[in-house]
Design a protein around this motif. Structure first.
Motif, PDB file in Angstrom:
ATOM      1  N   ALA A   1       5.425  -0.241  -1.303  1.00 22.85           N
ATOM      2  CA  ALA A   1       4.615   0.382  -0.255  1.00 22.85           C
ATOM      3  C   ALA A   1       3.331  -0.406  -0.030  1.00 22.85           C
ATOM      4  O   ALA A   1       2.904  -0.620   1.103  1.00 22.85           O
ATOM      5  CB  ALA A   1       4.295   1.823  -0.614  1.00 22.85           C
ATOM      6  N   GLU A   2       2.704  -0.878  -1.089  1.00 24.88           N
ATOM      7  CA  GLU A   2       1.475  -1.642  -0.944  1.00 24.88           C
ATOM      8  C   GLU A   2       1.749  -2.974  -0.268  1.00 24.88           C
ATOM      9  O   GLU A   2       0.969  -3.437   0.554  1.00 24.88           O
ATOM     10  CB  GLU A   2       0.819  -1.864  -2.301  1.00 24.88           C
ATOM     11  CG  GLU A   2      -0.552  -2.492  -2.178  1.00 24.88           C
ATOM     12  CD  GLU A   2      -1.302  -2.489  -3.485  1.00 24.88           C
ATOM     13  OE1 GLU A   2      -2.021  -3.471  -3.713  1.00 24.88           O
ATOM     14  OE2 GLU A   2      -1.172  -1.541  -4.246  1.00 24.88           O
ATOM     15  N   ALA A   3       2.855  -3.597  -0.571  1.00 26.15           N
ATOM     16  CA  ALA A   3       3.201  -4.871   0.052  1.00 26.15           C
ATOM     17  C   ALA A   3       3.365  -4.687   1.554  1.00 26.15           C
ATOM     18  O   ALA A   3       2.970  -5.535   2.347  1.00 26.15           O
ATOM     19  CB  ALA A   3       4.476  -5.435  -0.567  1.00 26.15           C
ATOM     20  N   HIS A   4       3.938  -3.573   1.968  1.00 22.56           N
ATOM     21  CA  HIS A   4       4.124  -3.289   3.386  1.00 22.56           C
ATOM     22  C   HIS A   4       2.785  -3.181   4.105  1.00 22.56           C
ATOM     23  O   HIS A   4       2.667  -3.534   5.255  1.00 22.56           O
ATOM     24  CB  HIS A   4       4.917  -1.987   3.555  1.00 22.56           C
ATOM     25  CG  HIS A   4       4.915  -1.468   4.949  1.00 22.56           C
ATOM     26  ND1 HIS A   4       5.749  -1.969   5.924  1.00 22.56           N
ATOM     27  CD2 HIS A   4       4.162  -0.528   5.560  1.00 22.56           C
ATOM     28  CE1 HIS A   4       5.513  -1.338   7.060  1.00 22.56           C
ATOM     29  NE2 HIS A   4       4.556  -0.462   6.861  1.00 22.56           N
ATOM     30  N   HIS A   5       1.770  -2.689   3.427  1.00 20.95           N
ATOM     31  CA  HIS A   5       0.488  -2.434   4.062  1.00 20.95           C
ATOM     32  C   HIS A   5      -0.512  -3.576   3.905  1.00 20.95           C
ATOM     33  O   HIS A   5      -1.693  -3.397   4.108  1.00 20.95           O
ATOM     34  CB  HIS A   5      -0.109  -1.125   3.536  1.00 20.95           C
ATOM     35  CG  HIS A   5       0.619   0.055   4.076  1.00 20.95           C
ATOM     36  ND1 HIS A   5       1.639   0.649   3.402  1.00 20.95           N
ATOM     37  CD2 HIS A   5       0.501   0.712   5.248  1.00 20.95           C
ATOM     38  CE1 HIS A   5       2.113   1.646   4.131  1.00 20.95           C
ATOM     39  NE2 HIS A   5       1.445   1.694   5.249  1.00 20.95           N
ATOM     40  N   GLY A   6      -0.042  -4.764   3.574  1.00 18.44           N
ATOM     41  CA  GLY A   6      -0.934  -5.906   3.451  1.00 18.44           C
ATOM     42  C   GLY A   6      -1.421  -6.378   4.808  1.00 18.44           C
ATOM     43  O   GLY A   6      -0.845  -6.074   5.846  1.00 18.44           O
ATOM     44  N   VAL A   7      -2.517  -7.119   4.814  1.00 10.81           N
ATOM     45  CA  VAL A   7      -3.071  -7.646   6.053  1.00 10.81           C
ATOM     46  C   VAL A   7      -3.171  -9.171   6.003  1.00 10.81           C
ATOM     47  O   VAL A   7      -3.880  -9.772   6.794  1.00 10.81           O
ATOM     48  CB  VAL A   7      -4.457  -7.027   6.347  1.00 10.81           C
ATOM     49  CG1 VAL A   7      -4.335  -5.544   6.614  1.00 10.81           C
ATOM     50  CG2 VAL A   7      -5.424  -7.304   5.214  1.00 10.81           C
ATOM     51  N   SER A   8      -2.443  -9.781   5.087  1.00  7.26           N
ATOM     52  CA  SER A   8      -2.559 -11.224   4.894  1.00  7.26           C
ATOM     53  C   SER A   8      -2.075 -12.028   6.098  1.00  7.26           C
ATOM     54  O   SER A   8      -2.435 -13.186   6.240  1.00  7.26           O
ATOM     55  CB  SER A   8      -1.801 -11.657   3.643  1.00  7.26           C
ATOM     56  OG  SER A   8      -0.421 -11.384   3.785  1.00  7.26           O
ATOM     57  N   GLN A   9      -1.296 -11.439   6.983  1.00  3.79           N
ATOM     58  CA  GLN A   9      -0.804 -12.172   8.151  1.00  3.79           C
ATOM     59  C   GLN A   9      -1.880 -12.332   9.226  1.00  3.79           C
ATOM     60  O   GLN A   9      -1.741 -13.139  10.124  1.00  3.79           O
ATOM     61  CB  GLN A   9       0.455 -11.515   8.734  1.00  3.79           C
ATOM     62  CG  GLN A   9       0.222 -10.183   9.421  1.00  3.79           C
ATOM     63  CD  GLN A   9       0.335  -8.985   8.499  1.00  3.79           C
ATOM     64  OE1 GLN A   9       0.116  -9.073   7.304  1.00  3.79           O
ATOM     65  NE2 GLN A   9       0.671  -7.842   9.059  1.00  3.79           N
ATOM     66  N   PHE A  10      -2.974 -11.563   9.121  1.00  3.96           N
ATOM     67  CA  PHE A  10      -4.035 -11.628  10.123  1.00  3.96           C
ATOM     68  C   PHE A  10      -5.185 -12.508   9.645  1.00  3.96           C
ATOM     69  O   PHE A  10      -5.575 -12.476   8.494  1.00  3.96           O
ATOM     70  CB  PHE A  10      -4.567 -10.221  10.434  1.00  3.96           C
ATOM     71  CG  PHE A  10      -3.517  -9.290  10.957  1.00  3.96           C
ATOM     72  CD1 PHE A  10      -2.926  -9.505  12.197  1.00  3.96           C
ATOM     73  CD2 PHE A  10      -3.112  -8.196  10.224  1.00  3.96           C
ATOM     74  CE1 PHE A  10      -1.954  -8.651  12.683  1.00  3.96           C
ATOM     75  CE2 PHE A  10      -2.143  -7.339  10.701  1.00  3.96           C
ATOM     76  CZ  PHE A  10      -1.556  -7.562  11.936  1.00  3.96           C
ATOM     77  N   ASP A  11      -5.747 -13.267  10.579  1.00  2.00           N
ATOM     78  CA  ASP A  11      -6.888 -14.128  10.297  1.00  2.00           C
ATOM     79  C   ASP A  11      -8.148 -13.260  10.206  1.00  2.00           C
ATOM     80  O   ASP A  11      -8.222 -12.201  10.830  1.00  2.00           O
ATOM     81  CB  ASP A  11      -7.035 -15.142  11.438  1.00  2.00           C
ATOM     82  CG  ASP A  11      -7.862 -16.342  11.057  1.00  2.00           C
ATOM     83  OD1 ASP A  11      -8.853 -16.173  10.325  1.00  2.00           O
ATOM     84  OD2 ASP A  11      -7.530 -17.445  11.502  1.00  2.00           O
ATOM     85  N   ASP A  12      -9.142 -13.727   9.467  1.00  2.00           N
ATOM     86  CA  ASP A  12     -10.412 -13.002   9.372  1.00  2.00           C
ATOM     87  C   ASP A  12     -11.261 -13.164  10.624  1.00  2.00           C
ATOM     88  O   ASP A  12     -12.131 -12.348  10.896  1.00  2.00           O
ATOM     89  CB  ASP A  12     -11.221 -13.474   8.158  1.00  2.00           C
ATOM     90  CG  ASP A  12     -10.625 -13.001   6.846  1.00  2.00           C
ATOM     91  OD1 ASP A  12      -9.870 -12.013   6.848  1.00  2.00           O
ATOM     92  OD2 ASP A  12     -10.909 -13.630   5.814  1.00  2.00           O
ATOM     93  N   LYS A  13     -11.015 -14.241  11.382  1.00  2.00           N
ATOM     94  CA  LYS A  13     -11.818 -14.453  12.582  1.00  2.00           C
ATOM     95  C   LYS A  13     -11.482 -13.390  13.624  1.00  2.00           C
ATOM     96  O   LYS A  13     -10.400 -12.809  13.619  1.00  2.00           O
ATOM     97  CB  LYS A  13     -11.634 -15.850  13.147  1.00  2.00           C
ATOM     98  CG  LYS A  13     -10.282 -16.094  13.809  1.00  2.00           C
ATOM     99  CD  LYS A  13     -10.196 -17.499  14.371  1.00  2.00           C
ATOM    100  CE  LYS A  13      -8.816 -17.730  14.954  1.00  2.00           C
ATOM    101  NZ  LYS A  13      -8.668 -19.074  15.478  1.00  2.00           N
ATOM    102  N   GLU A  14     -12.439 -13.131  14.478  1.00  2.00           N
ATOM    103  CA  GLU A  14     -12.281 -12.130  15.519  1.00  2.00           C
ATOM    104  C   GLU A  14     -12.282 -12.841  16.862  1.00  2.00           C
ATOM    105  O   GLU A  14     -13.140 -13.680  17.108  1.00  2.00           O
ATOM    106  CB  GLU A  14     -13.470 -11.176  15.432  1.00  2.00           C
ATOM    107  CG  GLU A  14     -13.230  -9.820  16.004  1.00  2.00           C
ATOM    108  CD  GLU A  14     -14.396  -8.888  15.710  1.00  2.00           C
ATOM    109  OE1 GLU A  14     -15.247  -8.744  16.604  1.00  2.00           O
ATOM    110  OE2 GLU A  14     -14.449  -8.336  14.597  1.00  2.00           O
ATOM    111  N   ILE A  15     -11.292 -12.536  17.695  1.00  2.15           N
ATOM    112  CA  ILE A  15     -11.265 -13.121  19.035  1.00  2.15           C
ATOM    113  C   ILE A  15     -11.224 -12.002  20.071  1.00  2.15           C
ATOM    114  O   ILE A  15     -10.837 -10.867  19.760  1.00  2.15           O
ATOM    115  CB  ILE A  15     -10.075 -14.091  19.245  1.00  2.15           C
ATOM    116  CG1 ILE A  15      -8.736 -13.361  19.159  1.00  2.15           C
ATOM    117  CG2 ILE A  15     -10.148 -15.256  18.280  1.00  2.15           C
ATOM    118  CD1 ILE A  15      -7.554 -14.194  19.658  1.00  2.15           C
ATOM    119  N   THR A  16     -11.626 -12.339  21.272  1.00  2.00           N
ATOM    120  CA  THR A  16     -11.609 -11.385  22.381  1.00  2.00           C
ATOM    121  C   THR A  16     -10.847 -12.031  23.530  1.00  2.00           C
ATOM    122  O   THR A  16     -11.035 -13.217  23.810  1.00  2.00           O
ATOM    123  CB  THR A  16     -13.046 -11.056  22.821  1.00  2.00           C
ATOM    124  OG1 THR A  16     -13.746 -10.495  21.708  1.00  2.00           O
ATOM    125  CG2 THR A  16     -13.057 -10.054  23.960  1.00  2.00           C
TER     126      THR A  16
END
Length: 138
Positions: free
Chosen positions: A22-37
């Motif tokens: 369940a924790e592996a499913h909820h990871g956010v490692s696929q997203f970059d830390d930078k913010e774009i608009t």
């Protein structure tokens, strides 16, 4: 003397490992830390469990129209944030703030969406000015 059956040991082990899955499913490692608009037009809003998806048509790096997908939480979490299935409809012109995918695909996590009338929709609550939005829950 207490006897512990093999079935009890097996069930305990399976339960312990299920929380890791369940924790592996909820990871956010696929997203970059930078913010774009980016700006675009809503194509579709998939108000579904376990994750909702907002699909927009926006400009890609080459300036051509490209389809972008933004992940958000499921309907119950979105409702608590005041976001209904009717809050965003096809044809709405929007500005999206996101943490994009690390691998460069045109997708990311939905941080804030600003409609042309100035309405801001933030699934996890809008951050105070100058602060980053909370990390995605999954």
């Amino acid at each position: 003397m207490i006897s512990i059956s093999r079935a009890t040991i097996l069930m305990t082990t399976l339960l312990a490992f299920s929380s890791l899955v369940a924790e592996a499913h909820h990871g956010v490692s696929q997203f970059d830390d930078k913010e774009i608009t980016l700006q675009g037009v809503v194509k579709e809003f998939q108000y579904t469990n376990p994750h909702s998806w907002l699909i927009i048509l926006g400009k890609g790096p080459d300036g051509k129209v490209q389809e972008w997908s933004f992940e958000a939480d499921g309907p119950s979490t979105l409702m608590r944030a005041g976001i209904k299935v009717s809050s965003v409809v096809p044809g709405d012109k929007i500005t999206m703030t996101t943490h994009p995918m690390k691998d460069g695909r045109p997708a990311g996590t939905w941080l804030t969406l600003t409609k042309s009338d100035g309405t801001v929709l933030a699934p996890r609550g809008a951050p105070p000015p100058g602060e980053k939005a909370p990390a995605p829950a999954g």
